[in-house]
Design a protein around this motif. Structure first.
Motif, PDB file in Angstrom:
ATOM      1  N   GLY A   1       0.820  -1.198   0.000  1.00 23.71           N
ATOM      2  CA  GLY A   1       0.000   0.000   0.000  1.00 23.71           C
ATOM      3  C   GLY A   1       0.858   1.253   0.000  1.00 23.71           C
ATOM      4  O   GLY A   1       1.715   1.423   0.852  1.00 23.71           O
TER       5      GLY A   1
ATOM      6  N   GLN B   1      -4.335   3.658  -4.181  1.00 19.48           N
ATOM      7  CA  GLN B   1      -4.981   3.219  -2.953  1.00 19.48           C
ATOM      8  C   GLN B   1      -4.402   3.909  -1.735  1.00 19.48           C
ATOM      9  O   GLN B   1      -3.288   4.377  -1.726  1.00 19.48           O
ATOM     10  N   ALA B   2      -5.194   3.960  -0.697  1.00 19.21           N
ATOM     11  CA  ALA B   2      -4.771   4.581   0.533  1.00 19.21           C
ATOM     12  C   ALA B   2      -3.625   3.815   1.145  1.00 19.21           C
ATOM     13  O   ALA B   2      -3.401   2.664   0.838  1.00 19.21           O
TER      14      ALA B   2
ATOM     15  N   GLU C   1      -5.847  -5.770   5.808  1.00 15.49           N
ATOM     16  CA  GLU C   1      -6.295  -5.111   4.592  1.00 15.49           C
ATOM     17  C   GLU C   1      -6.962  -6.103   3.650  1.00 15.49           C
ATOM     18  O   GLU C   1      -6.450  -7.215   3.464  1.00 15.49           O
TER      19      GLU C   1
ATOM     20  N   ILE D   1      -8.244  -5.905  -0.354  1.00 18.70           N
ATOM     21  CA  ILE D   1      -8.102  -5.039  -1.526  1.00 18.70           C
ATOM     22  C   ILE D   1      -8.605  -5.786  -2.740  1.00 18.70           C
ATOM     23  O   ILE D   1      -8.376  -6.989  -2.883  1.00 18.70           O
TER      24      ILE D   1
ATOM     25  N   ARG E   1      -9.047  -2.390   6.986  1.00 18.13           N
ATOM     26  CA  ARG E   1      -9.166  -1.481   5.847  1.00 18.13           C
ATOM     27  C   ARG E   1      -9.668  -2.240   4.624  1.00 18.13           C
ATOM     28  O   ARG E   1      -9.202  -3.334   4.344  1.00 18.13           O
TER      29      ARG E   1
ATOM     30  N   MET F   1     -10.279  -1.655   0.486  1.00 18.89           N
ATOM     31  CA  MET F   1      -9.960  -0.770  -0.636  1.00 18.89           C
ATOM     32  C   MET F   1     -10.402  -1.419  -1.934  1.00 18.89           C
ATOM     33  O   MET F   1      -9.781  -2.367  -2.413  1.00 18.89           O
TER      34      MET F   1
ATOM     35  N   ALA G   1      -9.064  -0.814  -6.846  1.00 16.63           N
ATOM     36  CA  ALA G   1      -7.667  -0.474  -6.586  1.00 16.63           C
ATOM     37  C   ALA G   1      -6.927   0.024  -7.821  1.00 16.63           C
ATOM     38  O   ALA G   1      -5.932   0.730  -7.703  1.00 16.63           O
TER      39      ALA G   1
ATOM     40  N   ALA H   1     -11.920   2.715   1.043  1.00 12.17           N
ATOM     41  CA  ALA H   1     -11.496   3.500  -0.109  1.00 12.17           C
ATOM     42  C   ALA H   1     -12.025   2.858  -1.382  1.00 12.17           C
ATOM     43  O   ALA H   1     -12.096   1.634  -1.496  1.00 12.17           O
TER      44      ALA H   1
ATOM     45  N   GLY I   1      -9.180   5.062  -4.747  1.00 15.60           N
ATOM     46  CA  GLY I   1      -8.310   6.038  -4.109  1.00 15.60           C
ATOM     47  C   GLY I   1      -9.023   7.079  -3.272  1.00 15.60           C
ATOM     48  O   GLY I   1      -8.395   7.765  -2.464  1.00 15.60           O
TER      49      GLY I   1
ATOM     50  N   TYR J   1     -11.054   8.003  -0.151  1.00 16.80           N
ATOM     51  CA  TYR J   1     -11.127   7.253   1.102  1.00 16.80           C
ATOM     52  C   TYR J   1     -11.785   8.063   2.217  1.00 16.80           C
ATOM     53  O   TYR J   1     -11.900   9.281   2.163  1.00 16.80           O
TER      54      TYR J   1
END
Length: 256
Positions: free
Chosen positions: A20, A124-125, A182, A184, A198, A200, A203, A222, A225, A227
């Motif tokens: 990330g 992404q964050a 995370e 994603i 988190r 996301m 992505a 998020a 991007g 978030y």
């Protein structure tokens, strides 16, 4: 092990992985304003942003700043408590700038600027450190045209420090996502359990992606991007079944 065998053993391994990284997209050349804005972000979620690795993106400026101003922007990022690790790819001029600054061009952002790709959202964050990859079980590999089945993670929870990434597909998590973990996906994310870490989605810039969760307690969500962190989320959604989506660049949250 013999001395000869030791001498032939590789000194290291070199691998590419999913890490990330935040993207600081500069929209006007003002180092003081940049410090103020980034400091505000760090204060809002210090565990998320303090010493976060970031890429400097200059692609939205009408022209590249001179080297002295780029130095000032990089120092502004450091002063705010973040760590610049490279420059986002843009043009051959950006490449020359990165070489002069002795910084790498981050390949992850290259596809956003290739001809025909259009303007996509920021990366992404950030994640505070490179996480360990959790095992995820792909669904049956059945494809119809360009449709690809979602990737599934079932069984044990996604633990703190782990990351599950679904490349070019949706992600379905039938387990809890712990604080510091995370999930994603290049597509949408479905979490059938408590989401404390988190999530996301989108992505690679898909702004139509969504996040669905049955027990919402996320540190960060998020999409492409864009978030929101826990401190910015209405408390009425905590513990509820919710969905998240983008509406004209704003990340929205509502009960299911």
């Amino acid at each position: 092990m013999s001395a000869r065998a030791e001498s032939l053993e590789a000194a290291c391994d070199l691998r590419f992985g999913q890490v990330g990284i935040a993207c600081v997209r500069v929209r006007r050349v003002d180092a003081a304003a940049l410090v103020e804005e980034l400091e505000r972000r760090v204060r809002s979620a210090p565990q998320m942003f303090n010493r976060a690795a970031v890429v400097l993106d200059l692609s939205h400026l009408p022209r590249l700043p001179d080297d002295g101003m780029v130095d000032a922007l990089l120092e502004a990022i450091r002063s705010a408590g973040m760590m610049p690790v490279g420059i986002a790819y843009g043009t051959s001029e950006t490449e020359a700038l990165a070489e002069r600054m002795n910084l790498p061009l981050i390949a992850k952002f290259r596809a956003q600027y290739e001809p025909g790709q259009g303007d996509t959202a920021t990366a992404q964050a950030p994640a505070p450190a490179a996480p360990a990859m959790a095992r995820a079980e792909p669904a049956a590999s059945v494809e119809t045209g360009t449709t690809i089945t979602a990737q599934q993670h079932t069984g044990s929870a996604v633990r703190s420090g782990q990351q599950v990434y679904a490349r070019e597909r949706d992600l379905v998590v039938a387990a809890a996502v712990a604080n510091g973990a995370e999930v994603i996906a290049d597509g949408s994310i479905h979490v059938y359990g408590t989401l404390r870490g988190r999530a996301m989605a989108g992505a690679q810039g898909d702004e139509t992606a969504r996040i669905f969760c049955s027990d919402f307690r996320a540190e960060l969500v998020a999409i492409a991007g864009h978030y929101r962190v826990f401190e910015d989320m209405p408390k009425e959604f905590e513990g509820q079944a919710v969905q998240c989506w983008l509406d004209n660049g704003k990340l929205m949250i509502a009960r299911l």
